[in-house]
Design an enzyme around this catalytic site. Sequence first.
Site, short mmCIF file in Angstrom:
data_model
loop_
_atom_site.label_atom_id
_atom_site.label_comp_id
_atom_site.label_asym_id
_atom_site.label_seq_id
_atom_site.Cartn_x
_atom_site.Cartn_y
_atom_site.Cartn_z
N PRO A 167 0.84 -1.19 0.00
CA PRO A 167 0.00 0.00 0.00
C PRO A 167 0.88 1.24 0.00
CG PRO A 167 -0.23 -1.24 2.06
CD PRO A 167 0.70 -1.99 1.19
N HIS A 168 0.52 2.19 -0.83
CA HIS A 168 1.33 3.39 -0.97
C HIS A 168 0.45 4.57 -1.32
CE1 HIS A 168 1.06 1.39 -4.89
NE2 HIS A 168 1.02 2.62 -5.40
N ALA A 169 0.97 5.76 -1.05
CA ALA A 169 0.22 6.97 -1.35
C ALA A 169 1.15 8.16 -1.43
CB ALA A 169 -0.84 7.22 -0.28
#
Length: 181
Positions: A65-67
């Site tokens: 998960p990345h942002a």
Amino acid sequence: MQINEFHWEREVIIKAHCQDKRSAAELIACETSERTDLAANTILEHLLSREALGTTGFGGGFALPHALVPKLRSPAKLLITLRQSIEFGAPDDEPVDIILALLWPTERQDGFLPALARYCRLFRAERILSGLRSASSKTEAMMVLHSFSDSDVLASSDWTALHERPNGGTRSRDSQPVNSF
């Protein structure tokens, strides 16, 4: 990526309990909010917005998960192993039990995709995933990460460059020397 960039006391959680993808995102947001000086709700919003675009489950029980996060001063990451696998919508339909979360400053996107690619290559190695699954402590997890020494996979001028000081020294966000384990 260089393994010594993982600070076991702050960036690794072993055998966490998460019920689903959202509770994993909530854990990531809570654990990274203090280090980033951003509200957990802000981080959670960006993680969930990115996940709504498509799964960050990569297969083999691994998710990344990345942002991109506005007002984030420097990249932040968190490695989590789970007690029990959770559904993540991975292409291989396998549940996830290893999560590496990566938060990146919106204002400094140039190194983001290369960093994601390097982390993907590292965590696709079955030896790493297997070792992390059997790790029962942060120390054991760090030993697994250190045992992997493929310089092509571990090299990370992108990550290191973001923490370089003008005089050439490398420092973490809180101005402490980046430790080698």
